[in-house]
Enzyme design. Structure first.
Site, short mmCIF file in Angstrom:
data_model
loop_
_atom_site.label_atom_id
_atom_site.label_comp_id
_atom_site.label_asym_id
_atom_site.label_seq_id
_atom_site.Cartn_x
_atom_site.Cartn_y
_atom_site.Cartn_z
N GLY A 1 0.81 -1.21 0.00
CA GLY A 1 0.00 0.00 0.00
C GLY A 1 0.84 1.26 0.00
O GLY A 1 0.53 2.23 -0.70
N SER B 1 -4.16 -12.99 -3.95
CA SER B 1 -2.91 -13.64 -3.58
C SER B 1 -2.83 -15.02 -4.22
O SER B 1 -3.86 -15.63 -4.53
CB SER B 1 -2.84 -13.79 -2.05
OG SER B 1 -1.79 -14.67 -1.65
N TYR C 1 -6.88 -17.84 5.48
CA TYR C 1 -6.31 -16.79 4.63
C TYR C 1 -6.61 -17.09 3.17
O TYR C 1 -7.03 -16.21 2.41
CB TYR C 1 -4.80 -16.69 4.85
CG TYR C 1 -4.13 -15.64 4.00
CD1 TYR C 1 -4.47 -14.29 4.12
CD2 TYR C 1 -3.15 -15.99 3.06
CE1 TYR C 1 -3.86 -13.32 3.33
CE2 TYR C 1 -2.53 -15.03 2.27
CZ TYR C 1 -2.90 -13.69 2.41
OH TYR C 1 -2.29 -12.74 1.63
#
Length: 325
Positions: A44, A165, A192
């Site tokens: 970010g 991801s 995740y």
């Protein structure tokens, strides 16, 4: 002076440049405002830095105001004319998500881009303020709600970039009957993977929703490969595990590409010419772990419309946010 991102040419001087897209090929973003979640560290931060360097006004949506202020000060020291505004956002709180959306609407903010970048990885089991499993709540449901609430703030040609991801391949599939792991033994890496698979299902269904409702915006996914960021150490910090921290340090040193490279797929997805709705951008190297951004593939069920529609319905019910055509 708001211009359509679709119309931007990229700065390409040769076929080699096209195969090795870098920040240098980003267009002039003067007159554009983009919001980046999790803008104060890792991917970010590098996304924010590059966007600002090309003239964009970047809204840094961050949970930790103190860290965000320090990062903003450092970026301004390096580039005094950068336009950076901090906006408080805790994706683990729907109240915080709604407050940010209300603030932007009240200010009349118009966005050329929304980069849903923030996330947590493989943390111990926990619940958000709204009772969601931490990773699904932060990585998917918070961003789902934010996107739905900000639709009216998007300019024609705006791009919504969801950062996924390689881990979306690491789960047998999302258990929709126990989304928040209340009846199963918690597996943090699988959880995740669930959240990252949700990011892709959401992106592709959002693309279909935008087309169906004739909305002039693009929904695109991106992933950083294996990038050296603070994300890998969050779980070790929560668990106070020196061993896990050591393991992640060694793995990052041996395998990871720099965070600046990891941010390139997001920047490409948000600004490059030739990007179309439903694209998935990632590194073009071995196993998508490193390299320059290109269009990449994903697991087959990430593009399943029935799965995406089921996730969408659950996400609307859990967040109370409906996407209004």
């Amino acid at each position: 002076d708001h211009r359509d991102l679709h119309s931007f040419p990229t700065r390409r001087s040769s076929d080699l440049d096209m195969a090795r897209w870098t920040e240098a090929q980003m267009p002039d973003l003067g007159g554009h405002t983009l919001l980046v979640t999790g803008a104060n560290s890792g991917l970010g931060l590098n996304t924010t830095r590059a966007l600002a360097a090309h003239g964009a006004h970047v809204l840094m949506a961050c949970r930790n105001a103190e860290k965000a202020e320090a990062v903003r000060a450092a970026l301004l020291q390096a580039q005094p004319d950068a336009r950076l505004t901090i906006k408080p956002l805790d994706l683990g709180s729907l109240a915080s998500v709604r407050a940010l959306a209300a603030n932007l609407k009240a200010e009349g903010v118009k966005l050329s881009g929304l980069i849903n970048n923030a996330g947590v990885m493989a943390v111990p089991h926990g619940l958000t303020q709204d009772g969601f499993e931490t990773q699904m709540g932060t990585n998917h449901l918070g961003h789902f709600a934010l996107t739905g609430l900000l639709l009216e703030c998007l300019l024609p040609g705006a791009r919504i970039v969801n950062v996924a991801s390689m881990a979306h391949r690491w789960t047998p599939g999302i258990n929709f009957d126990d989304l928040h792991w209340k009846r199963r033994r918690y597996r943090r890496w699988q959880a995740y993977g669930d959240s990252k698979l949700a990011n892709l299902l959401f992106t592709f269904e959002l693309h279909r929703w935008l087309v169906r409702n004739r909305r002039d915006a693009l929904a695109v996914a991106a992933h950083p490969g294996y990038a050296d960021t603070h994300l890998q150490f969050v779980a070790a910090e929560v668990k106070q595990s020196r061993l896990e921290r050591w393991g992640m340090t060694v793995a990052n040193a041996l395998l990871a590409q720099p965070a600046e490279m990891g941010a390139l797929p997001s920047l490409y997805a948000a600004t490059a010419a030739g990007v179309v709705g439903g694209d998935y951008i990632g590194p073009g190297g071995f196993q998508q772990m490193r390299g320059y951004p290109t269009k990449v593939g994903c697991r087959k069920d990430a593009k399943s419309e029935p799965l995406a529609q089921r996730l969408w319905a659950i996400s609307e019910a859990e967040t109370g946010v409906r996407f209004d055509a």
